[in-house]
Design a protein around this motif. Structure first.
Motif, mmCIF file in Angstrom:
data_model
loop_
_atom_site.group_PDB
_atom_site.id
_atom_site.type_symbol
_atom_site.label_atom_id
_atom_site.label_comp_id
_atom_site.label_asym_id
_atom_site.label_seq_id
_atom_site.Cartn_x
_atom_site.Cartn_y
_atom_site.Cartn_z
ATOM 1 N N LYS A 143 9.884 10.484 -3.775
ATOM 2 C CA LYS A 143 10.388 11.342 -2.762
ATOM 3 C C LYS A 143 9.113 11.283 -1.748
ATOM 4 O O LYS A 143 7.855 11.331 -1.987
ATOM 5 C CB LYS A 143 10.332 12.782 -3.185
ATOM 6 N N ASN A 144 9.297 11.067 -0.468
ATOM 7 C CA ASN A 144 8.118 11.059 0.527
ATOM 8 C C ASN A 144 7.031 10.042 0.608
ATOM 9 O O ASN A 144 6.061 10.286 1.192
ATOM 10 C CB ASN A 144 7.661 12.480 0.863
ATOM 11 N N LEU A 145 7.208 9.055 -0.351
ATOM 12 C CA LEU A 145 6.316 8.118 -0.245
ATOM 13 C C LEU A 145 6.110 7.272 1.023
ATOM 14 O O LEU A 145 7.060 7.177 1.318
ATOM 15 C CB LEU A 145 6.761 7.122 -1.472
ATOM 16 N N ILE A 146 5.024 6.887 1.346
ATOM 17 C CA ILE A 146 4.753 6.121 2.513
ATOM 18 C C ILE A 146 4.471 4.716 2.251
ATOM 19 O O ILE A 146 3.476 4.683 1.292
ATOM 20 C CB ILE A 146 3.842 6.817 3.521
ATOM 21 N N VAL A 147 5.062 3.760 2.392
ATOM 22 C CA VAL A 147 4.713 2.558 1.883
ATOM 23 C C VAL A 147 4.485 1.681 3.195
ATOM 24 O O VAL A 147 5.076 1.628 4.222
ATOM 25 C CB VAL A 147 6.029 1.876 1.421
ATOM 26 N N GLU A 189 0.726 -1.074 0.096
ATOM 27 C CA GLU A 189 -0.063 -0.002 0.122
ATOM 28 C C GLU A 189 0.725 1.175 -0.071
ATOM 29 O O GLU A 189 1.738 1.247 0.803
ATOM 30 C CB GLU A 189 -0.758 -0.038 1.286
ATOM 31 N N VAL A 190 0.762 2.261 -1.037
ATOM 32 C CA VAL A 190 1.395 3.202 -1.114
ATOM 33 C C VAL A 190 0.531 4.631 -0.779
ATOM 34 O O VAL A 190 -0.709 4.564 -1.044
ATOM 35 C CB VAL A 190 2.111 3.742 -2.099
ATOM 36 N N GLY A 201 -1.963 12.214 -0.097
ATOM 37 C CA GLY A 201 -3.240 11.987 0.465
ATOM 38 C C GLY A 201 -4.090 11.035 -0.216
ATOM 39 O O GLY A 201 -5.139 10.605 0.131
ATOM 40 N N TRP A 202 -3.417 10.237 -1.156
ATOM 41 C CA TRP A 202 -3.893 9.245 -1.819
ATOM 42 C C TRP A 202 -3.423 7.983 -1.510
ATOM 43 O O TRP A 202 -2.233 7.541 -1.497
ATOM 44 C CB TRP A 202 -3.793 9.316 -3.545
#
Ligand code: SF4
Ligand code: FES
Length: 204
Positions: A72-76, A53-54, A58-59
């Protein structure tokens, strides 16, 4: 090549531009299950087991980590309720093809997948393509390939090439997550003898 900072399972990870999320996770010691990935091969994205899930701007999306580039700054999140639910179903579908494959059984245990959920279609091959791609991309021999399409698609050795190349190689055998590849090779040996066996070859 510039460095990219992202977050995987709450951990800050530094990756290089052009890396995939799977590579970034592996470089940080974070494990994501894979069935069709091999570090020597081009990304394939076939089995879908490596989904994560990334979250960006906000998506939230589910993506295939072995082909999805870092940003950059991706949340996984490598595990979430949704990721685990999809992974479980993928495993159940694969188990219908290869119910006795040890690698699938171990993963099934980890994700609570039921090998009897879907009707059995024991073809043994789960179409991960590792054998075909390894032989083509690394060995450059093209001794094994897929024949037919759709549900009839199956693995097959090209006897003329296999007779010359495979007896002394077999590097693809340990890559196969099921028994399908070895079975296909044995079939080729029996149908198109004399294909040298390892034994007779080593005795030469
Ligand atoms: S024979 Fe094995 S390695 Fe080859 S595609 Fe099928 S499951 Fe994958
Ligand atoms: S390992 Fe990513 S799709 Fe198979």
């Amino acid at each position: 090549m510039s460095e990219i900072l992202l977050q995987i399972d709450g951990k800050e990870v530094r990756a290089k531009e052009g890396m995939t999320v799977l590579e970034a996770a592996q470089s940080a010691g974070i494990s994501i299950p894979t069935l069709c990935h091999h570090e020597k091969l081009e990304p394939f994205g076939g089995c879908r087991l490596c989904i994560v899930e990334v979250e960006a701007r906000g998506w939230t999306n589910i993506v295939v980590s072995c082909v999805y580039p870092v940003a950059k700054n991706l949340i996984v999140r490598t595990r979430s309720e949704k990721v685990d639910r999809i992974r479980k179903m993928i495993l159940e579908l694969l188990l219908a093809h290869a119910p006795d494959a040890f690698e699938l059984q171990d993963l099934a245990k980890a994700y609570g997948a039921d090998k009897n959920r879907f009707e059995k279609e024991a073809s043994f091959c789960i179409h991960c393509g590792l054998c075909v791609r390894y032989c083509a991309e690394v060995k450059k021999k093209h001794a094994v390939g897929f024949v037919d399409r759709g549900i009839r698609k199956e693995i097959s050795f090209i006897p003329e090439i296999a007779a010359k190349e495979c007896w002394n190689c077999k590097e693809c055998f340990p890559l196969c997550p099921t028994e399908a590849l070895q079975a296909a090779f044995v079939l080729t040996q029996s149908l198109f003898s004399p294909l040298p066996s390892s034994k007779s070859a080593s005795e030469e």
